[in-house]
Design an enzyme around this catalytic site. Sequence first.
Site, PDB file in Angstrom:
ATOM      1  N   MET A   1      -4.280   3.768   5.610  1.00 54.03           N
ATOM      2  CA  MET A   1      -4.796   5.000   5.009  1.00 54.03           C
ATOM      3  C   MET A   1      -5.703   4.629   3.839  1.00 54.03           C
ATOM      4  SD  MET A   1      -3.408   7.119   7.047  1.00 54.03           S
ATOM      5  CE  MET A   1      -3.622   8.696   6.276  1.00 54.03           C
ATOM      6  N   ILE A 155       4.804   3.076   1.257  1.00 54.62           N
ATOM      7  CA  ILE A 155       3.360   2.918   1.139  1.00 54.62           C
ATOM      8  C   ILE A 155       2.717   4.116   1.822  1.00 54.62           C
ATOM      9  CG2 ILE A 155       1.431   1.324   1.433  1.00 54.62           C
ATOM     10  CD1 ILE A 155       3.929   0.099   0.060  1.00 54.62           C
ATOM     11  N   CYS A 156       1.772   4.742   1.140  1.00 54.68           N
ATOM     12  CA  CYS A 156       1.016   5.850   1.711  1.00 54.68           C
ATOM     13  C   CYS A 156       1.955   6.953   2.205  1.00 54.68           C
ATOM     14  CB  CYS A 156       0.114   5.314   2.823  1.00 54.68           C
ATOM     15  SG  CYS A 156      -1.176   6.459   3.303  1.00 54.68           S
ATOM     16  N   ASN A 157       1.718   7.480   3.424  1.00 55.57           N
ATOM     17  CA  ASN A 157       2.554   8.578   3.897  1.00 55.57           C
ATOM     18  C   ASN A 157       3.890   8.108   4.452  1.00 55.57           C
ATOM     19  OD1 ASN A 157       1.749   7.571   6.366  1.00 55.57           O
ATOM     20  ND2 ASN A 157       0.513   9.348   6.933  1.00 55.57           N
ATOM     21  N   THR A 175       2.100  10.201  -2.831  1.00 52.40           N
ATOM     22  CA  THR A 175       1.684   9.704  -1.523  1.00 52.40           C
ATOM     23  C   THR A 175       0.158   9.784  -1.459  1.00 52.40           C
ATOM     24  OG1 THR A 175       2.027   9.884   0.872  1.00 52.40           O
ATOM     25  CG2 THR A 175       1.825  11.955  -0.358  1.00 52.40           C
TER      26      THR A 175
END
Length: 363
Positions: A1, A155-157, A175
């Site tokens: 992402m 990490i991220c979503n 996020t």
Amino acid sequence: MLARRSLAERTDKRHLLPYCRRVPEARVSFPAMKTPARPKARSRTHRVVMLGFPQAQVLDITGPLEVFSRTARWLAEHRGTRVPAYTTEFVSARAGPVAMSNGLGLVATRRFADVNDADTLLVAGGIGWEAAVADAALLTWLAAQASRVERLGSICNGAMLLAAAGLLEGRAATTHWAYLDRLAKLAPKSRVDRDALYVRSGNIYTSAGVTAGMDLALALVEQDHGKAVALAVAQELVLFLKRPGGQSQFSRHLEAQRRDDLFGELELWMLEHPAEDLSVGKLARRMSMSPRHFARLFAERLGASPGAYVRRLRVEQARRRIEEGASRLKRVARDCGFADEQALRRNFQDLVGITPAEYRARF
């Protein structure tokens, strides 16, 4: 992402992106990340386990794991550590190849169900997160790990999995910016930080997209082994700098250009004239509004009070000038609208976490 706004408070309290939008006032990132100058050496290897799933983002996995493995090599080469500082492992629902979102396959060494020895457990993000959230066995296992591991992060979503497992209720979390609203719905009792690169709440850590996962990993290395080691590893990885959790993912100029109203024009003017009088009275007159009406609309449209916005704007401009090689801090202070060098130093340290001189020396 991807990765994410500026800087702000420091207790539950920021690179340019091609995708930008305005978000509300920032909150904290790592309130308890202050460490001794030389943390105690670990007597055993710290095991870092990354949980992935089909159609995960490969960089969410390999980026943070590379930080930990590079740290272990650096400590062995430069500090003579005999016990590896870290080991890294990728696990999934099944052992074997797991297809990533970019078409590559990563090999999971074990099933997540067989993992009971992780010290730091991280959850990757990626477009396959919705299918992963529907895996009841995965969520049950993940929920049980919170009390077993030293640190549990995303990490991220990947934060969506933590939320679905009930691990973010009552906690600060963040996020990737595109998933903030969905995270808030999945964890309605969480305090979603809409600006930070990464956030710590107890032993739960969440971060924005891709490169923010590496920023989080470096912050954890700093927590374990001190700032000098984290900076050395960042340098070896040729990272631009080790960003603090409260630093923004967003480019203000790009955000302002996307705005098609008078406040967008005002924002661009402010960015181009930081040394001007940017008081509420002056700005209100420029917009032909009363100060009270202007301040209210400004906060609604830009997500921060005029005073807080101007403070961050000037610190960001100063940071950019320093990165570009400005030699005299007195000149930087004047050009960026600070009363003097002392005012620059005070605001810079409050929002960035270090003094302008330290920032220049490091980066």
